[in-house]
Motif scaffolding. Structure first.
Motif, mmCIF file in Angstrom:
data_model
loop_
_atom_site.group_PDB
_atom_site.id
_atom_site.type_symbol
_atom_site.label_atom_id
_atom_site.label_comp_id
_atom_site.label_asym_id
_atom_site.label_seq_id
_atom_site.Cartn_x
_atom_site.Cartn_y
_atom_site.Cartn_z
ATOM 1 N N LEU A 38 0.907 -1.019 0.117
ATOM 2 C CA LEU A 38 -0.022 -0.487 -0.385
ATOM 3 C C LEU A 38 0.551 1.063 0.039
ATOM 4 O O LEU A 38 2.019 0.688 0.583
ATOM 5 N N GLN A 51 -11.626 -2.318 -0.609
ATOM 6 C CA GLN A 51 -11.857 -2.608 1.089
ATOM 7 C C GLN A 51 -12.912 -3.389 1.471
ATOM 8 O O GLN A 51 -12.644 -3.910 2.602
ATOM 9 N N ALA A 158 -4.425 -7.859 6.137
ATOM 10 C CA ALA A 158 -4.163 -6.503 5.471
ATOM 11 C C ALA A 158 -4.429 -5.661 6.695
ATOM 12 O O ALA A 158 -3.506 -4.716 6.888
ATOM 13 N N VAL A 163 -2.886 -2.076 6.705
ATOM 14 C CA VAL A 163 -4.199 -1.136 6.607
ATOM 15 C C VAL A 163 -5.720 -1.257 6.793
ATOM 16 O O VAL A 163 -6.260 -2.531 7.127
ATOM 17 N N HIS A 165 -8.972 -0.713 7.230
ATOM 18 C CA HIS A 165 -10.306 -1.429 6.282
ATOM 19 C C HIS A 165 -11.740 -1.765 7.180
ATOM 20 O O HIS A 165 -12.590 -1.304 6.734
#
Ligand SMILES: [Zn+2]
Ligand SMILES: [Zn+2]
Length: 227
Positions: A38, A51, A158, A163, A165
């Motif tokens: 990312l 997402q 993730a 990340v 999300h």
């Protein structure tokens, strides 16, 4: 012709078919890249993060299968306007098996109709970012199924890579409210929170040390008075 996994083949098939219609003059390729990161972009490359894709996971160790509505897919895309050639690299973030907790991260297999709408979103983003067109509407995937349950970040690749999300709904609203007043305040506010508790812990320790000192002084005063 397709020696990679079935899911990869499906993705390519749907993507090539749709790009053929969307941009017939340009040739596009789709590459699976499990090392995609990312916000780590080569010059000229654009990024799109899906997402809330929903997908089905399968553990090759204990055969457990599960459905997740919080699958994260990262796309990096680049268009060479002179060559009329484009490239998309994609990474589906994996999830650990909830059942046996094995560290095997298997490729998620998605149903074809799901891939269709995910590819539509990708092409919308491509139009906007690589062609500077109005891409149109994004399809929303937040199909909150009652049986899906909460997202378990400890099993999600993730989440483990930072990340952001998924958050519980109330927390999400709270953060939206704070981002209205202070732009992008989601992370600093969390740090402030931990900072505050750290300071209060410090004050507690300081108080305890002070009490001990008083007790000690009283004792030493008394013993010296009796001598
Ligand atoms: Zn398993
Ligand atoms: Zn996650």
């Amino acid at each position: 012709m397709c020696t990679t996994s079935l899911t990869t083949c499906e993705w390519r098939k749907v993507f090539y078919e749709k790009m053929e219609v969307a941009k017939p003059a340009d040739s596009w390729e789709l590459i699976m890249d499990p090392n995609l990161k990312l916000n780590e972009l080569a010059p000229g490359w654009k990024q799109y993060l899906e997402q809330h894709a929903s997908g089905r996971f399968h553990c090759s160790w204990c055969w457990h299968t599960w459905q997740s509505t919080h699958v994260v897919i990262l796309f990096h895309m680049y268009l060479d306007r002179e060559q009329r050639a484009g490239s998309v690299r994609m990474r589906v973030f994996k999830q650990l098996c909830h059942e046996c907790g094995t560290a095997r991260l298997d490729e998620s297999s998605m149903l074809e109709e799901n891939i269709e709408s995910l590819v539509d979103n990708l092409i919308t983003s491509l139009r906007e970012q690589c062609y500077e067109e109005d891409g149109g509407q994004y399809r929303i995937h937040v199909a909150s199924r009652p049986d899906a349950g909460p997202h378990r970040s400890e099993f999600c690749e993730a989440c483990q890579e930072g990340v952001v999300h998924w958050k519980p709904s109330e927390k999400l609203l709270e953060e939206e409210a704070t981002t209205c007043t202070f732009s992008g305040a989601s992370k600093p506010s969390a740090q402030e929170g931990s900072g505050y508790s750290f300071f209060s812990l410090r004050w507690c320790l300081f108080g305890a040390a002070l009490c001990l000192l008083i007790v000690y002084l009283q004792f030493s005063f008394r013993s010296s008075a009796f001598l």
